[in-house]
Design an enzyme around this catalytic site. Structure first.
Site, PDB file in Angstrom:
ATOM      1  CB  CYS A   1      -2.072   3.394   9.700  1.00 42.47           C
ATOM      2  SG  CYS A   1      -3.469   3.895  10.746  1.00 42.47           S
TER       3      CYS A   1
ATOM      4  NE  ARG B   1      -3.831   0.224   2.232  1.00 42.08           N
ATOM      5  CZ  ARG B   1      -4.638   0.625   3.226  1.00 42.08           C
ATOM      6  NH1 ARG B   1      -4.679  -0.049   4.366  1.00 42.08           N
ATOM      7  NH2 ARG B   1      -5.382   1.699   3.086  1.00 42.08           N
TER       8      ARG B   1
END
Length: 275
Positions: free
Chosen positions: A230, A172
């Site tokens: 995050c 990611r």
């Protein structure tokens, strides 16, 4: 005080004269409220806390898990029995993400003594119960700002002046996949630091010395200001917890990538390098 507590230490504390308030914060992304699982079996005395409803506000421009309404959070903590003069221990199902979110919020609002059960419910060796507790209401009074908090602009600046860690999976960060948010990639200047590397094979946190070495290798020094983000400010809280175990203070960017990527004017970096 150490930020984590072992199952044996928790068992001793619960059997002592001043047992801690115990919070069960089981949560899984994309799954409904896990209260039914809590009601089937939980550590005796634990009170269920709903991450989506009580540890975060409604999704929106501030991300998927923005800060909760302070009144809602305070009411949940008081109903669970939280007071400033009583220790709190938090656990979740396994990896410490959700438990760390509760830990961080209690620290941010000024509670002096909060720990996370190392290894979560899977590490608990005592009995479980379906009996629901009836805690005496607490008198916790929040004082926000006790630990550092970043907004989007602060995270962007820290990525250039200090160390901004991206706690998501490496793919990611690199922009190879993005299963949830609008666009793939990372905040320019951020360094990849997946939370999975904070834990040993047994699901518990690595020793403090190993964690300290890990974060030093990523650029954390005594003179470096550190921040973490995050996807939505949940797994990053576990990274803040790991940093605390290692003796490294760090700020949380609560909005995280879900907030950053929702604004088309903000730059996006891809690839393995911070850029």
């Amino acid at each position: 005080m150490n930020a984590i507590i072992s199952a044996s230490e928790l068992a001793a504390a619960l059997a002592g004269p001043n047992p801690p308030v115990l919070l069960d914060v089981r949560y899984e992304l994309g799954r409904p409220n896990l209260r039914p699982e809590y009601e089937k079996a939980h550590v005796p005395g634990a009170v269920f806390i709903d991450l989506n409803a009580e540890l975060a506000g409604p999704p929106g421009a501030g991300g998927r898990h923005p800060l909760p309404d302070l009144a809602v959070f305070t009411a949940a903590m008081r109903a669970a029995g939280v007071s400033a003069d009583r220790d709190v221990v938090v656990y979740d199902g396994s990896n410490g993400w959700a438990a760390a979110r509760a830990w961080w919020l209690l620290r941010w609002t000024g509670h002096p003594s909060v720990r996370v059960l190392d290894g979560g419910l899977a590490a608990w060796e005592g009995s479980l119960t379906s009996q629901l507790p009836e805690p005496t209401p607490g008198d916790f009074t929040p004082a926000p700002g006790a630990v550092p908090l970043l907004d989007a602009d602060g995270a962007a600046a820290l990525a250039r002046t200090g160390l901004l860690l991206d706690a998501r999976a490496g793919e990611r960060y690199r922009g190879e996949v993005e299963p949830i948010d609008r666009v793939a990639g990372h905040i320019p200047g951020a360094v990849s630091a997946p939370t999975t590397e904070n834990l040993a094979e047994n699901g518990r946190f690595r020793p403090a010395a190993e964690l300290a070495e890990r974060f030093r290798s990523l650029g954390a020094t005594d003179a470096t200001e550190v921040g973490v983000y995050c996807g939505s400010g949940v797994s990053a809280a576990q990274q803040i917890l790991a940093l605390s175990v290692a003796g490294i203070p760090a700020a949380l960017y609560v909005g995280s990538w879900s907030e950053w990527s929702s604004d088309e004017s903000r730059p996006v970096a891809v690839g393995p390098d911070p850029q």
